[in-house]
Structure formats: C-alpha cells, structure tokens
Design an enzyme around this catalytic site. Structure first.
Site, PDB file in Angstrom:
ATOM      1  CB  THR A 130      -4.236   8.967  -0.118  1.00 27.32           C
ATOM      2  OG1 THR A 130      -4.884   9.015   1.108  1.00 27.32           O
ATOM      3  CG2 THR A 130      -2.336   9.502   0.046  1.00 27.32           C
TER       4      THR A 130
ATOM      5  CE1 TYR B  94      -0.887   6.236   2.304  1.00 20.25           C
ATOM      6  CE2 TYR B  94      -2.513   7.948   3.441  1.00 20.25           C
ATOM      7  CZ  TYR B  94      -1.049   6.801   2.564  1.00 20.25           C
ATOM      8  OH  TYR B  94      -3.071   6.249   2.212  1.00 20.25           O
TER       9      TYR B  94
END
Ligand code: UD1
Length: 330
Positions: free
Chosen positions: A119, A143
């Site tokens: 990501t 995250y």
C-alpha cells in the site's frame, strides 16, 4: 516447464476477486483461500474456494501441496485505516503475523513467486504529497506499518531463499468490474468513492468530508484514484515478469495524478446526476493531506498499460455496482 497453480489469498475480497477474474480469463489455474470474514463466497464465482485463514499453518500447507501451487498472490488483510488506529494489534496479527506464517509455508513448499498486496500507506506523509518507490517509508498508521513489516519479511526471505516477489504498493483503488460481475460489497465501507456512491443510491443520507483545512488546493485530501481493473492487470503483468525471471521488485501502482475529495464529489454528481449531501467534519485520524504516485517504474519494468485512467469512468463503474447491490444485496 508447466506453470503451477496460483493461490490467491483474500480472493473473495474486493481486489482479489477482480484479479481472480482476470487470471481465469487468461486460463490460469487458481485456488482461493479466504476466511470470508470480509469477503463474499459469491465473489469468486465458480473458482475453487478453500474457506480458511492465512494464519492457519496446516490449512495453508495443505492448499499449497494439494493444488501444486508455485505462485501466491496475497491479498488477505484488514484494510481500514481508522480501524487500524483504534485496534492496532488486530492489524499486526492479521496482516503481519499471518503473512509470516504464509511465507513460512511458501518457503517449505518451494513456492517460486509471490505477489504482495502492499500500500501507498507505507509512505506516510511524503514531501509534496508525491511518493516514488525510493521515497523513504514512514507509515503514519498501523495499517501502513503492518504492510511495511510484511514487505521487510519478503525482502529477507527473497535474499535467503530462491523465492522472488513483487510488492505492489497500491494507491487509492476504486471502481468495479466493467462486466458488473463483482465489486466492493464491504458493509460499513469507508473508502471515499464507494461511500459517495452509496449516498447517490440513497443508502446513506450524506457524505462526511474529513478535513477541509489541509494544505491542498481546496483544503480537502488529495489521492491518486486507480481503477480496480487496471490494478488487477498489474498483478497479471507482475506474474508474467516473475515467470520470465524478473528480479524481486517493489512497485507503485497509481496513475500519477491526484484528485481532492471535492473533485471526487463533483465527479459523482456529474456521473450519477444525483446531488450528494455533504457534512464538513474534522480530519480523520491517520490521514495524510495528499498522496500521489510517481508511477513510471511499473510501466518500465512490467510494461503495465492502464486503460481506465479517468475519474468519471471509475465513478461510473462504482455507481453501476452500487445500483446492482441495491437491487440484489450480497
Ligand atoms: C487508505 C490507504 C490506502 C489503502 C486504503 C484501504 C492511506 C494514506 N491510504 O486509503 O493505502 O489501500 O486505505 O482502505 O493510508 N474521505 C472523506 N470522507 C469519507 C471517506 C474518505 O472525506 O467518507 C477522504 C479521506 O479523508 C481521504 C480521501 O477521502 O482524504 C480518501 O480516503 P479513503 O477512500 O478512505 O482512502 P485512504 O484512507 O486514502
């Protein structure tokens, strides 16, 4: 030598299911491993599905053996930034620790290729809001950290064993299959375009704009939105690259230009013909002001050619999917 099967973890989820469609259209043998905690059985259509967790060593080892897997595409993960801020250990457990177990099984089973769903959140707040693959990683939410730790494990494993990998750092994925077969069905979705389309179909009363005081053109957050089908194609290109002997690599997947929250809302209103009621709210924890890809490397290394680089096109497919979900909920 004949290619082995491809294990797609999280193949019943939003992005994984689009990749499964493209792999099967190309004639690849695929097996999906998904615990269905956030994915949907119907998203895999008629692809083989094993219901299980990536953190379950025995289950993973069995799938790798039984299906003669030589490539793993690893999507299974929790992906909601604000949730990662409030429940960090859930993210380190499901994203990082499970990936470690998966990698251990891959090494034992002599899996040759690994495509990892990483990501742009690994960059945190890059200077000018633009990140290339050589921009230092500095995630600002659990995250992003949970995914970065997985990248580090991959790099170490690739040094110590013959496994080669491509880590794809996604920017903001949106839209849905142009054939209308799959899309994002997550309940209580948090992604901007999905939420805006839910407002457009009348599923939600309004859209919250999280932060109107960012140092951006109109004060709202800027992101590089990429169509999920172009993202899926990047995985197939990565597979071709690795099979062709390509070295392990880390690649941004984005279009290289950004839109603000207000520009996205304009697009949703334009495409749907529906007014989107908005509420201006404070900034959301864990959000950087702007995050846009430098995305030359993937074009150069993989020959990736995006076909749907157009915000209205992304919104059109996202809206069509939302309308379908209204008619037949998943
Ligand atoms: C984040 C991650 C991304 C990850 C994705 C998965 C970062 C920087 N990015 O995307 O890597 O793949 O989660 O979930 O951590 N917004 C609103 N109202 C809403 C929803 C969003 O104003 O109802 C704004 C956000 O504040 C942000 C933009 O829209 O500025 C995009 O947010 P969102 O769609 O949630 O994605 P990210 O958090 O950027």
């Amino acid at each position: 030598m004949k290619n082995g099967s491809i294990l797609v973890t999280g193949g019943a989820g939003y992005i994984g299911s689009h990749v499964v469609l493209q792999l099967r259209a190309r004639g690849e043998r695929v097996v999906v491993l998904d615990d269905l905690s956030r994915g949907f059985r119907q998203a895999v259509l008629d692809a083989p599905l094993v219901v299980g967790r990536v953190g379950d060593r025995a289950a993973v080892a069995e799938v790798l053996r039984e299906h003669a897997v030589d490539t793993v595409m690893h999507f299974a993960a929790y992906t909601i930034v604000p949730e990662s801020v409030s429940e960090p250990l859930k993210y380190y457990g499901n994203n990082t620790c499970s990936t470690r177990t998966l990698l251990e099984c891959c090494v034992e089973a002599k899996v040759a290729h690994f495509v990892f769903s990483s990501t742009a959140a690994v960059y945190g707040i890059p200077a000018e809001g633009v990140a290339s693959e050589s921009t230092p990683t500095a995630p600002i939410n659990p995250y992003g950290t949970s995914k970065l730790m997985s990248e580090w494990m991959l790099a170490s494993v690739a040094q110590a064993t013959p496994l080669r990998y491509a880590a794809l750092r996604y920017f903001n994925v949106a839209g849905s299959d142009s054939g209308g077969r799959v899309g994002q069905a997550t309940p209580n979705a948090t992604l901007l375009i999905k939420v805006a389309c839910e407002v457009a179909v009348g599923k939600r009363p309004h859209l919250s704009i999280f932060g109107t005081d960012y140092p951006t053109g109109d004060g709202t957050g800027v992101r590089d939105y990429i169509h999920v089908e172009d993202l899926a194609t990047a995985h197939l290109d990565a597979l071709t690259y690795l099979r062709g002997g390509g070295a392990s690599t880390i690649l941004n997947v984005g279009y290289g230009h950004g839109y603000s929250v207000r520009e996205v809302i304009d697009s949703v209103q334009r495409v749907t013909g529906r007014p989107i009621r908005v509420k201006e709210e404070p900034r959301r924890p864990g959000d950087p002001p702007a995050l846009v890809a430098r995305a030359e490397r993937i074009r150069r290394e993989l020959g990736w050619k995006p076909r749907l680089d157009d915000l209205d096109t992304i919104v059109r497919t996202a809206y069509a999917w939302e309308q379908r979900l209204q008619r037949e909920p998943w």
